[in-house]
Design a protein around this motif. Structure first.
Motif, mmCIF file in Angstrom:
data_model
loop_
_atom_site.group_PDB
_atom_site.id
_atom_site.type_symbol
_atom_site.label_atom_id
_atom_site.label_comp_id
_atom_site.label_asym_id
_atom_site.label_seq_id
_atom_site.Cartn_x
_atom_site.Cartn_y
_atom_site.Cartn_z
ATOM 1 N N UNK A 65 13.362 -76.439 -46.645
ATOM 2 C CA UNK A 65 13.967 -77.148 -45.411
ATOM 3 C C UNK A 65 13.830 -76.471 -44.088
ATOM 4 N N UNK A 66 14.034 -74.831 -44.026
ATOM 5 C CA UNK A 66 14.098 -74.233 -42.949
ATOM 6 C C UNK A 66 12.766 -73.795 -42.551
ATOM 7 N N UNK A 87 17.138 -76.544 -35.338
ATOM 8 C CA UNK A 87 17.868 -77.919 -35.866
ATOM 9 C C UNK A 87 16.686 -78.949 -36.191
ATOM 10 N N UNK A 88 15.705 -78.252 -36.579
ATOM 11 C CA UNK A 88 14.505 -79.123 -37.218
ATOM 12 C C UNK A 88 14.348 -78.623 -38.608
ATOM 13 N N UNK A 89 13.739 -79.360 -39.488
ATOM 14 C CA UNK A 89 13.467 -79.172 -40.829
ATOM 15 C C UNK A 89 12.223 -79.706 -41.084
ATOM 16 N N UNK A 106 7.574 -81.456 -39.072
ATOM 17 C CA UNK A 106 8.709 -81.345 -38.815
ATOM 18 C C UNK A 106 9.618 -82.196 -37.907
ATOM 19 N N UNK A 107 10.838 -82.272 -38.150
ATOM 20 C CA UNK A 107 11.619 -83.290 -37.594
ATOM 21 C C UNK A 107 13.218 -82.735 -37.585
#
Length: 419
Positions: A65-66, A87-89, A106-107
């Protein structure tokens, strides 16, 4: 996760598969062995899940995720990391990598997957990043971005967009009709394959679908084929672009639930039911899956689908089968004594099968892709503790194998080597 369920006994009155008809790969008495070599450092925290993997030259890359982490295939040492913006993944990932570059989406949390970035796989350097008009889905499904040799193709809310692979600049836009959306896209070197769903009434599940082939460099339509559907798609994935092979499951329980293949001009070929007379084809990307690049126990050649297969009366897939893509006819079916974890094509064309029962019992099987016969002694994997999990991907190389683990719990590394 140390042990998997044993195969249950078949109740009376239910026939086992005829092994004289299908064939059976048997355990040798004195086999040679392969050993677990290097293990990449474990992920932290141990609840981390892998979202997808890339294998390019001497590097394997894991998406979580990161961000991304890359490891060398010779020693397992971490080479670089790429971290998603604050704060994006990661919410999407291209199946292909081109020229040592991969594509990620990414969002922000619970928001659209609204940015695309190209990352070099030898250094982790970001080549370019671009905002896109993402649709309303807060988390992208598999098959939302793709990378051809010269063009990145992305699904936006009302269009398909082609971006220059080298810099992210706009190359072409293909608008979608008001009542239509693109559900999935994938690419080969020069072609993009798109599945389009059209729903005249968004409140109803009545829908039609088309499979569309585009020139990836220009966006020009090459052909379009209507798919055998009447309701919306519950599950969908593009398994191959050349040859064109998709998996489609309708919401209608009596609707299409199959792997569908098409020839070079878009004419329908094989229709292989996911639950058919030979057994069930396993898929990892069922509805609700968080993966962005699925590790499926199957692969395609120009004329064949090779896949793991589960049969009635057995709780896990312990068979490997090959089907013709022109008419769906089964070519061969072979049983291995342990549950199949992953199926992959070796560089020499043979079928590599990874199977395991527990941390101390895993094997590599090498089968002839034309007949399914074993081409050598099945190879037990040795080691103090074999870090197998329940969701793995076998990445065969010329010298050995790298195994990707989606799970991180109980000491499972993101990658380990079988030499």
């Amino acid at each position: 996760m140390g042990h998997r369920p044993r195969r249950r006994r078949v109740p009376r009155g239910r026939l086992r598969p005829d092994r004289r008809r299908y064939g059976d790969v048997r355990d040798p008495r004195t086999p040679a062995a392969r050993a677990v070599g290097w293990r990449a450092d474990e992920d932290r925290p141990d609840t981390t899940e892998g979202l997808g993997n890339w294998h390019a030259d001497d590097t394997v890359v894991r998406a979580r995720a990161d961000g991304l982490s890359a490891f060398g295939t010779r020693d397992g040492d971490e080479r670089w990391t790429w971290t998603a913006p604050a704060r994006h993944q990661i919410c999407a990932m291209s199946v292909r990598t081109v020229g040592g570059v991969g594509l990620v989406g990414i969002g922000r949390h619970d928001k659209a997957c609204a940015k695309v970035a190209a990352v070099r796989l030898d250094t982790g350097k970001e080549v370019w990043r671009r905002a896109i008009a993402a649709d309303e889905y807060p988390f992208a499904r598999t098959g939302r971005i793709a990378l051809a040799d010269t063009t990145a193709v992305v699904i936006e809310d009302t269009a398909l967009r082609g971006l220059a692979a080298g810099g992210g600049t706009r190359r072409w836009v293909r608008k979608l009709a008001d009542d239509c959306e693109a559900l999935a896209v994938d690419t080969s070197a020069a072609r993009a394959l798109v599945v389009e769903e059209c729903r005249p009434d968004i409140l109803e599940d009545a829908a039609t679908h088309r499979l569309i082939a585009l020139d990836a460099a220009t966006g020009k339509e090459l052909w379009a084929t209507k798919l055998p559907t009447e309701t919306d798609a519950d599950a969908l994935s593009i398994l191959s672009t050349e040859p064109a092979v998709i998996r489609l499951t309708e919401s209608d329980v009596r609707g299409t639930d199959a792997v569908l293949a098409f020839d070079a001009s878009g004419r329908a070929g094989a229709h292989i039911r996911l639950e058919g007379p030979d057994g069930r084809l396993p898929f990892a990307d069922e509805p609700g899956s968080t993966t962005v690049r699925s590790a499926r126990p199957l692969f395609t050649t120009p004329d064949t689908l090779v896949t793991a297969l589960g049969v009635p009366g057995e709780t896990s897939a312990q068979w490997v089968a090959a089907f013709r893509l022109d008419d769906g006819r089964r070519l061969w079916m072979r049983r291995v004594p342990q549950p199949v974890d992953s199926v992959a094509e070796r560089p020499d064309g043979r079928v590599a099968v990874l199977s395991s029962v527990s941390y101390d019992d895993a094997r590599i099987w090498l089968l002839d892709a034309r007949t399914g016969r074993d081409t050598g002694t099945p190879l037990p994997v040795t080691g103090r503790r074999i870090p197998v999990g329940s969701d793995m991907e076998l990445l065969p190389g010329r010298a050995g194998f790298v195994v990707a683990n989606r799970e991180s719990e109980y000491g499972k590394p993101p990658f380990f080597q079988i030499r």
